[in-house]
Design a protein around this motif. Structure first.
Motif, PDB file in Angstrom:
ATOM      1  N   GLY A 157       1.605  19.998 -32.181  1.00  7.38           N
ATOM      2  CA  GLY A 157       0.259  19.908 -32.750  1.00  7.38           C
ATOM      3  C   GLY A 157      -0.125  21.248 -33.337  1.00  7.38           C
ATOM      4  N   SER A 158      -1.393  21.376 -33.739  1.00  5.88           N
ATOM      5  CA  SER A 158      -1.849  22.645 -34.306  1.00  5.88           C
ATOM      6  C   SER A 158      -3.223  22.972 -33.736  1.00  5.88           C
ATOM      7  CB  SER A 158      -1.943  22.534 -35.833  1.00  5.88           C
ATOM      8  OG  SER A 158      -2.950  21.603 -36.180  1.00  5.88           O
ATOM      9  N   ASN A 159      -3.592  24.242 -33.841  1.00  4.13           N
ATOM     10  CA  ASN A 159      -4.924  24.686 -33.420  1.00  4.13           C
ATOM     11  C   ASN A 159      -5.809  24.779 -34.650  1.00  4.13           C
ATOM     12  OD1 ASN A 159      -4.334  24.945 -30.680  1.00  4.13           O
ATOM     13  ND2 ASN A 159      -3.478  26.987 -30.960  1.00  4.13           N
ATOM     14  N   GLU A 160      -6.859  23.975 -34.704  1.00  2.00           N
ATOM     15  CA  GLU A 160      -7.700  23.916 -35.908  1.00  2.00           C
ATOM     16  C   GLU A 160      -9.089  24.491 -35.675  1.00  2.00           C
ATOM     17  OE1 GLU A 160      -6.563  22.654 -38.865  1.00  2.00           O
ATOM     18  OE2 GLU A 160      -4.596  22.247 -37.973  1.00  2.00           O
ATOM     19  N   GLY A 161      -9.432  24.764 -34.418  1.00  2.00           N
ATOM     20  CA  GLY A 161     -10.745  25.353 -34.118  1.00  2.00           C
ATOM     21  C   GLY A 161     -11.916  24.449 -34.463  1.00  2.00           C
ATOM     22  N   LEU A 162     -11.727  23.135 -34.408  1.00  2.00           N
ATOM     23  CA  LEU A 162     -12.816  22.218 -34.749  1.00  2.00           C
ATOM     24  C   LEU A 162     -13.725  21.978 -33.534  1.00  2.00           C
ATOM     25  CD1 LEU A 162     -10.911  19.551 -36.873  1.00  2.00           C
ATOM     26  CD2 LEU A 162     -12.318  21.441 -37.685  1.00  2.00           C
ATOM     27  N   GLU A 163     -14.951  21.530 -33.826  1.00  2.00           N
ATOM     28  CA  GLU A 163     -15.940  21.323 -32.775  1.00  2.00           C
ATOM     29  C   GLU A 163     -15.428  20.319 -31.728  1.00  2.00           C
ATOM     30  OE1 GLU A 163     -19.652  19.943 -34.352  1.00  2.00           O
ATOM     31  OE2 GLU A 163     -20.763  20.441 -32.529  1.00  2.00           O
ATOM     32  N   ASN A 164     -15.453  20.726 -30.469  1.00  2.00           N
ATOM     33  CA  ASN A 164     -15.062  19.868 -29.339  1.00  2.00           C
ATOM     34  C   ASN A 164     -13.636  19.322 -29.454  1.00  2.00           C
ATOM     35  OD1 ASN A 164     -15.814  18.850 -26.794  1.00  2.00           O
ATOM     36  ND2 ASN A 164     -16.149  16.825 -27.665  1.00  2.00           N
ATOM     37  N   THR A 165     -12.810  19.995 -30.221  1.00  2.00           N
ATOM     38  CA  THR A 165     -11.387  19.643 -30.346  1.00  2.00           C
ATOM     39  C   THR A 165     -10.623  20.931 -30.021  1.00  2.00           C
ATOM     40  OG1 THR A 165     -11.933  18.047 -32.061  1.00  2.00           O
ATOM     41  CG2 THR A 165      -9.635  18.733 -31.952  1.00  2.00           C
ATOM     42  N   PRO A 166     -10.406  21.181 -28.721  1.00  2.00           N
ATOM     43  CA  PRO A 166     -10.021  22.535 -28.310  1.00  2.00           C
ATOM     44  C   PRO A 166      -8.645  22.981 -28.819  1.00  2.00           C
ATOM     45  CG  PRO A 166     -10.636  21.181 -26.405  1.00  2.00           C
ATOM     46  CD  PRO A 166     -10.545  20.264 -27.584  1.00  2.00           C
TER      47      PRO A 166
END
Ligand code: FAD
Ligand code: SF4
Length: 568
Positions: A157-166
């Motif tokens: 997966g990847s880290n996207e820094g989206l709201e409430n998607t850690p």
């Protein structure tokens, strides 16, 4: 009685799936002597997985049948919507579907591998909108356990820094595979609609670790993986636990009840040896239940004693209550832009490479939506291994035959996209399981009766899902199949159908309002623990298994500490 069960173990675990497998892994590595009771048969994916078989080698070309709803090659060797000799019932007016896998490793052998973390909002839902129940811990407390779990099982997966998607900690996630053509096209159109499309998180390796190979894009993960590239309890948790010399596994052992000693503590598990049909007893200092959320409630409700006439650790009457599933609705459409694509390589992991996390938090904060909480979107399409019915949804295909049929199949194959919403359900008083007073299974064990009713929150959310899918398909110049519902009852999947059932032994900080404390430890019986999805007090849109695993890891680490410190 077998020699293995005469011995008194430190811990007896019931179930070998996500929750039981992780409990066995952590406790055996902590040096405790553990016995695992598993109702199903032994199963080894490294020798039993039909990795390279093609549909034409299977009866009916591999299509689903009542015995194998997910197709002939599905890894569930024993189980499904109905398990022979093990009925369950639904109360009048209720519909609940219960998928059970009776095999070593449980449902982890064929699950979809979608492994999403719950976010900070998801642990404290009531604090945000006044509905449901808050978890007795925060996301920040759980984050290190998510990291450890993802590292152990392997998640891309990847880290996207989206709201409430850690995000995961740096270096934890494996690199995601490249998006496929139809995924990029969907992303392009969703970007315009303000719907994020990001790499999915699946429990599949894209680099080798711990003697497990990286995914070589062979075949459906639902068949199991003989190279151990995807996560199954049977390849990732149980073999290393057994190698410690501390875990014994007894298959064909159907737990009937947890017994209570004179001291008011659990002293073991009575189970049916399915080979002989006779009862046997496994004594232990600690009992861990991980038979899956509803089965764990069933065992507890059936464990009656003078001290607990309504079932072990059930002085609150809450065992079986607040059962939840995921809200599900689906819509597919025909996208002419994807017709007649030249043959191209769609290699990749068997699941989706991209998905849409919930994007409506800000709209909700402004009261622009008519339902609380949210859903994510899972979508599929493309031109991978064709199977029976691959293109039959396109109306034109239903009228042709002969040469025209072949030409149409080439033309339309890959031109159908389907979208599925997976949303949060708020726990309610109408959804629970209890013991049916009249019906017993083959071994004389009373079975569960389900009560189910979605509230308006879920019904409205399902409508929003379908309207959104219609919007996406039409924005791509496509046509939906059928209609997008305006009434939730017309499009929502029945309770249990998404196979994300959780709840039934709620945890909390207040012993009068919960069955377990935050460590999955029964308030009433301190040496009884639950490590499957039963302790969940909400069911965020994120599919539950990663959280079951992380919570089981955390709570069994705590349990091992208590035992080593002489507190149990
Ligand atoms: C087709 C499908 C797709 C799915 N996809 C996803 C996904 O993509 N992401 C996700 O997060 N989740 C997914 N799930 C759900 C996931 O499989 C479950 O959340 C997870 O396996 C639950 O773990 P568990 O340990 O609670 O139960 P299980 O994995 O079901 O394990 C329970 C075990 O206990 C045993 N058992 C039951 N009763 C007894 C008894 N009385 N005595 C002894 N043993 C007993 C069972 O035989 C079984 O082996 C999917 C499920 C299915 C069926
Ligand atoms: S897609 Fe990859 S992980 Fe899944 S079964 Fe095939 S090789 Fe294994």
């Amino acid at each position: 009685m077998s020699s293995k069960t005469q011995r008194k173990y430190d811990v007896v675990i019931v179930g070998s799936g996500a929750g039981g497998g992780m409990a066995g892994y952590v406790l055996a590595h902590a040096g405790l002597k553990v016995l695992m009771l598993e109702a199903g048969r032994h199963y080894d994916p490294t020798t039993e997985t039909p990795m390279f078989n093609t549909p034409n080698q299977a009866p009916l070309r591999g299509v689903g049948t009542p015995e194998k709803p997910f197709g002939f090659y599905d890894a569930t060797v024993d189980g499904g919507w109905q398990v022979p000799n093990e009925p369950y019932t639904s109360a009048p007016g209720s519909e609940f579907q219960w998928w059970r896998a009776r095999m070593l490793g449980g449902r982890t052998n064929h699950w979809g591998r979608i492994a999403l973390r719950m976010g900070p909002y998801d642990f404290k839902p009531r604090a945000r909108d006044g509905l449901g129940i808050d978890w007795p811990m925060t996301y920040d407390e759980m984050a290190p356990w998510y990291d450890k779990t993802e590292e152990l099982i392997g998640v891309f997966g990847s880290n996207e820094g989206l709201e409430n998607t850690p995000n995961s900690s740096p270096g934890v996630l494996h690199a995601p595979p490249k998006p496929r053509g139809y995924e990029l096209l969907t992303k392009k159109h969703c970007d315009r609609l303000g719907i994020p499309v990001i790499p999915s998180h699946l429990a599949i390796l894209t680099r080798p670790i711990n003697g497990r190979a990286a995914c070589f894009y062979a075949t459906d993960c639902g068949r199991g993986c003989s190279i151990k590239a995807n996560f199954q309890s049977t390849t990732v948790l149980l073999p290393p636990a057994v190698e410690t010399g501390n875990l014994d596994i007894r298959t064909g052992a159907m737990a009937r009840e947890v017994t209570l000693g004179k001291d008011g503590k659990a002293n073991g598990v009575v189970f049916v040896d399915k080979a002989t049909g006779k009862d046997d007893f496994a004594p232990a200092h600690v009992v861990v239940l991980a038979a899956s959320a509803c089965e764990t409630a069933r065992i507890m409700l059936n464990s009656k004693s003078n001290q607990f006439p309504d079932g072990i650790a059930n002085t609150t009457g809450l065992v079986g209550k607040y059962l939840m599933d995921t809200v599900g609705a689906r819509l597919a459409g025909h996208i002419p832009m994807l017709e007649n694509l030249p043959p191209h390589n769609e290699d990749g992991a068997s699941g989706m490479h991209m998905y849409m996390p919930w994007w409506g938090y800000q709209q909700q904060a402004k009261n622009q939506l008519d339902f609380p909480r949210g859903y994510h979107i899972e979508f599929g399409g493309g031109r991978r291994m064709p199977h029976m019915g691959s293109v039959s949804w396109v109306p034109a295909m239903q009228k042709t035959y002969g040469r025209q049929l072949k030409e149409d199949a080439r033309r339309y194959y890959g031109a159908v996209l389907n979208f599925s919403g997976r949303g949060e359900m708020i726990p309610n008083e109408d959804c629970y399981c209890e013991i049916d007073p009249d019906v017993k299974d083959k071994w004389g064990i009373p079975v569960l009766r389900f009560h189910w009713k979605f509230s308006d929150y879920e019904l409205k959310q399902a409508v929003h899902m379908q309207q959104t899918f219609k919007q996406i398909i039409e924005s791509m110049g496509g046509t939906i199949f059928g209609e997008a519902a305006t009434e939730g009852s017309k499009c929502i999947y029945p309770g249990g159908a998404i196979i994300h059932e959780v709840g039934t032994t709620c945890m909390g900080d207040d012993r009068k309002k919960s069955v377990l404390n935050q460590w999955g430890q029964a308030w009433d019986v301190p040496n009884l623990f639950v490590t499957d999805g039963a302790p969940f007090v909400s069911n965020a849109d994120k599919n539950p298994t990663l959280t079951i695993l992380a919570l089981a890891m955390r709570n069994c680490d705590h349990l091992a500490g208590l035992m080593k410190g002489g507190e149990l």
